[in-house]
Design a protein around this motif. Structure first.
Motif, PDB file in Angstrom:
ATOM      1  N   PHE A   3       3.385 -15.872  -6.041  1.00 31.83           N
ATOM      2  CA  PHE A   3       3.681 -15.811  -4.614  1.00 31.83           C
ATOM      3  C   PHE A   3       2.455 -16.177  -3.802  1.00 31.83           C
ATOM      4  O   PHE A   3       1.318 -16.011  -4.242  1.00 31.83           O
ATOM      5  N   ALA A   4       2.710 -16.639  -2.586  1.00 31.17           N
ATOM      6  CA  ALA A   4       1.666 -16.777  -1.578  1.00 31.17           C
ATOM      7  C   ALA A   4       1.747 -15.522  -0.711  1.00 31.17           C
ATOM      8  O   ALA A   4       2.800 -14.877  -0.641  1.00 31.17           O
ATOM      9  N   TYR A   5       0.652 -15.164  -0.089  1.00 31.34           N
ATOM     10  CA  TYR A   5       0.609 -13.925   0.703  1.00 31.34           C
ATOM     11  C   TYR A   5       0.093 -14.220   2.103  1.00 31.34           C
ATOM     12  O   TYR A   5      -0.822 -15.030   2.280  1.00 31.34           O
ATOM     13  N   ALA A   6       0.677 -13.547   3.078  1.00 30.71           N
ATOM     14  CA  ALA A   6       0.221 -13.671   4.456  1.00 30.71           C
ATOM     15  C   ALA A   6      -1.139 -12.983   4.593  1.00 30.71           C
ATOM     16  O   ALA A   6      -1.594 -12.276   3.696  1.00 30.71           O
ATOM     17  N   GLU A   7      -1.776 -13.174   5.721  1.00 30.70           N
ATOM     18  CA  GLU A   7      -3.071 -12.539   5.984  1.00 30.70           C
ATOM     19  C   GLU A   7      -2.853 -11.083   6.401  1.00 30.70           C
ATOM     20  O   GLU A   7      -1.969 -10.795   7.212  1.00 30.70           O
ATOM     21  N   PRO A   8      -3.669 -10.172   5.873  1.00 34.46           N
ATOM     22  CA  PRO A   8      -3.538  -8.763   6.281  1.00 34.46           C
ATOM     23  C   PRO A   8      -4.029  -8.556   7.711  1.00 34.46           C
ATOM     24  O   PRO A   8      -4.945  -9.246   8.163  1.00 34.46           O
ATOM     25  N   ARG A   9      -3.407  -7.612   8.407  1.00 32.91           N
ATOM     26  CA  ARG A   9      -3.814  -7.275   9.780  1.00 32.91           C
ATOM     27  C   ARG A   9      -4.584  -5.969   9.846  1.00 32.91           C
ATOM     28  O   ARG A   9      -5.128  -5.634  10.878  1.00 32.91           O
ATOM     29  N   ASN A  10      -4.595  -5.211   8.747  1.00 30.09           N
ATOM     30  CA  ASN A  10      -5.347  -3.956   8.715  1.00 30.09           C
ATOM     31  C   ASN A  10      -5.711  -3.640   7.264  1.00 30.09           C
ATOM     32  O   ASN A  10      -5.308  -4.341   6.344  1.00 30.09           O
ATOM     33  N   ARG A  11      -6.492  -2.604   7.073  1.00 28.67           N
ATOM     34  CA  ARG A  11      -6.982  -2.259   5.739  1.00 28.67           C
ATOM     35  C   ARG A  11      -5.850  -1.893   4.782  1.00 28.67           C
ATOM     36  O   ARG A  11      -5.876  -2.255   3.609  1.00 28.67           O
ATOM     37  N   LEU A  12      -4.842  -1.186   5.269  1.00 30.14           N
ATOM     38  CA  LEU A  12      -3.732  -0.801   4.389  1.00 30.14           C
ATOM     39  C   LEU A  12      -2.985  -2.025   3.874  1.00 30.14           C
ATOM     40  O   LEU A  12      -2.639  -2.100   2.690  1.00 30.14           O
ATOM     41  N   GLU A  13      -2.741  -2.981   4.741  1.00 37.98           N
ATOM     42  CA  GLU A  13      -2.072  -4.211   4.313  1.00 37.98           C
ATOM     43  C   GLU A  13      -2.943  -4.967   3.311  1.00 37.98           C
ATOM     44  O   GLU A  13      -2.434  -5.515   2.335  1.00 37.98           O
ATOM     45  N   GLN A  14      -4.260  -4.951   3.516  1.00 37.04           N
ATOM     46  CA  GLN A  14      -5.167  -5.605   2.582  1.00 37.04           C
ATOM     47  C   GLN A  14      -5.068  -4.974   1.196  1.00 37.04           C
ATOM     48  O   GLN A  14      -4.994  -5.674   0.185  1.00 37.04           O
ATOM     49  N   VAL A  15      -5.031  -3.658   1.130  1.00 39.62           N
ATOM     50  CA  VAL A  15      -4.900  -2.958  -0.153  1.00 39.62           C
ATOM     51  C   VAL A  15      -3.584  -3.334  -0.824  1.00 39.62           C
ATOM     52  O   VAL A  15      -3.537  -3.613  -2.030  1.00 39.62           O
ATOM     53  N   ILE A  16      -2.510  -3.376  -0.060  1.00 41.24           N
ATOM     54  CA  ILE A  16      -1.194  -3.704  -0.618  1.00 41.24           C
ATOM     55  C   ILE A  16      -1.157  -5.151  -1.118  1.00 41.24           C
ATOM     56  O   ILE A  16      -0.686  -5.420  -2.223  1.00 41.24           O
ATOM     57  N   TYR A  17      -1.694  -6.084  -0.329  1.00 37.58           N
ATOM     58  CA  TYR A  17      -1.737  -7.479  -0.774  1.00 37.58           C
ATOM     59  C   TYR A  17      -2.559  -7.629  -2.052  1.00 37.58           C
ATOM     60  O   TYR A  17      -2.178  -8.378  -2.960  1.00 37.58           O
ATOM     61  N   GLN A  18      -3.687  -6.927  -2.142  1.00 40.61           N
ATOM     62  CA  GLN A  18      -4.508  -7.006  -3.344  1.00 40.61           C
ATOM     63  C   GLN A  18      -3.749  -6.503  -4.567  1.00 40.61           C
ATOM     64  O   GLN A  18      -3.794  -7.118  -5.629  1.00 40.61           O
ATOM     65  N   GLU A  19      -3.055  -5.387  -4.412  1.00 42.03           N
ATOM     66  CA  GLU A  19      -2.286  -4.828  -5.529  1.00 42.03           C
ATOM     67  C   GLU A  19      -1.143  -5.761  -5.935  1.00 42.03           C
ATOM     68  O   GLU A  19      -0.928  -6.005  -7.120  1.00 42.03           O
ATOM     69  N   LEU A  20      -0.416  -6.280  -4.955  1.00 39.18           N
ATOM     70  CA  LEU A  20       0.692  -7.184  -5.263  1.00 39.18           C
ATOM     71  C   LEU A  20       0.190  -8.469  -5.914  1.00 39.18           C
ATOM     72  O   LEU A  20       0.776  -8.960  -6.881  1.00 39.18           O
ATOM     73  N   GLY A  21      -0.892  -9.021  -5.384  1.00 36.17           N
ATOM     74  CA  GLY A  21      -1.450 -10.248  -5.950  1.00 36.17           C
ATOM     75  C   GLY A  21      -1.920 -10.060  -7.375  1.00 36.17           C
ATOM     76  O   GLY A  21      -1.743 -10.935  -8.233  1.00 36.17           O
ATOM     77  N   LEU A  22      -2.502  -8.906  -7.647  1.00 35.88           N
ATOM     78  CA  LEU A  22      -2.971  -8.603  -8.996  1.00 35.88           C
ATOM     79  C   LEU A  22      -1.809  -8.476  -9.966  1.00 35.88           C
ATOM     80  O   LEU A  22      -1.869  -8.961 -11.100  1.00 35.88           O
ATOM     81  N   ARG A  23      -0.733  -7.853  -9.545  1.00 37.25           N
ATOM     82  CA  ARG A  23       0.382  -7.559 -10.440  1.00 37.25           C
ATOM     83  C   ARG A  23       1.456  -8.667 -10.486  1.00 37.25           C
ATOM     84  O   ARG A  23       2.084  -8.866 -11.513  1.00 37.25           O
ATOM     85  N   LEU A  24       1.661  -9.352  -9.351  1.00 35.45           N
ATOM     86  CA  LEU A  24       2.707 -10.372  -9.304  1.00 35.45           C
ATOM     87  C   LEU A  24       2.170 -11.797  -9.452  1.00 35.45           C
ATOM     88  O   LEU A  24       2.934 -12.713  -9.721  1.00 35.45           O
ATOM     89  N   GLY A  25       0.898 -11.973  -9.229  1.00 31.19           N
ATOM     90  CA  GLY A  25       0.299 -13.300  -9.302  1.00 31.19           C
ATOM     91  C   GLY A  25       0.189 -13.944  -7.930  1.00 31.19           C
ATOM     92  O   GLY A  25       0.954 -13.632  -7.022  1.00 31.19           O
ATOM     93  N   LYS A  26      -0.814 -14.821  -7.802  1.00 35.84           N
ATOM     94  CA  LYS A  26      -1.068 -15.529  -6.547  1.00 35.84           C
ATOM     95  C   LYS A  26      -1.037 -17.026  -6.794  1.00 35.84           C
ATOM     96  O   LYS A  26      -1.346 -17.490  -7.890  1.00 35.84           O
TER      97      LYS A  26
END
Length: 126
Positions: A3-26
């Protein structure tokens, strides 16, 4: 599937994007499905009482919504929403309170990311 991921707007979104990218692939492929996440946090007291206590039990709850789009600016394929909570303790030390709250929010965000990942995999496997 990556998946591609949008840009995070806050720290919580950044943590979630990092976890998803690690587990689902980027991927950087512009035609790949795009995941957009919105996340918010709410903190509350876990105990009520009139007696002063040396420490107060609190809970941080993160609410996260993930949308899967058919590429950037594409149509919405799927939307899932999950909540996750983490407890922490506050006392008379301001810096310790800030650190405890931040750490609990990040733990809750990681738990929400895992729940989102499982929901996305379940829905996309159909």
């Amino acid at each position: 599937m990556s998946f591609a991921y949008a840009e995070p707007r806050n720290r919580l979104e950044q943590v979630i994007y990092q976890e998803l990218g690690l587990r689902l692939g980027k991927t950087t492929d512009p035609s790949a499905p795009l995941i957009q996440v919105t996340a918010s946090v709410y903190s509350r007291d876990l105990t009520l009482g009139s007696n002063p206590a040396p420490a107060d039990a609190r809970e941080a709850t993160v609410t996260a919504t993930a949308k899967v789009l058919d590429g950037p600016g594409g149509r919405e394929l799927l939307q899932v929403r999950r909540n996750a909570s983490a407890s922490y303790t506050e006392n008379a030390q301001g810096l310790a309170n800030f650190s405890a709250r931040t750490e609990a929010e990040e733990r809750a965000a990681k738990a929400a990311a895992e729940s989102l990942r499982l929901a996305l995999l379940g829905a996309l496997s159909r």
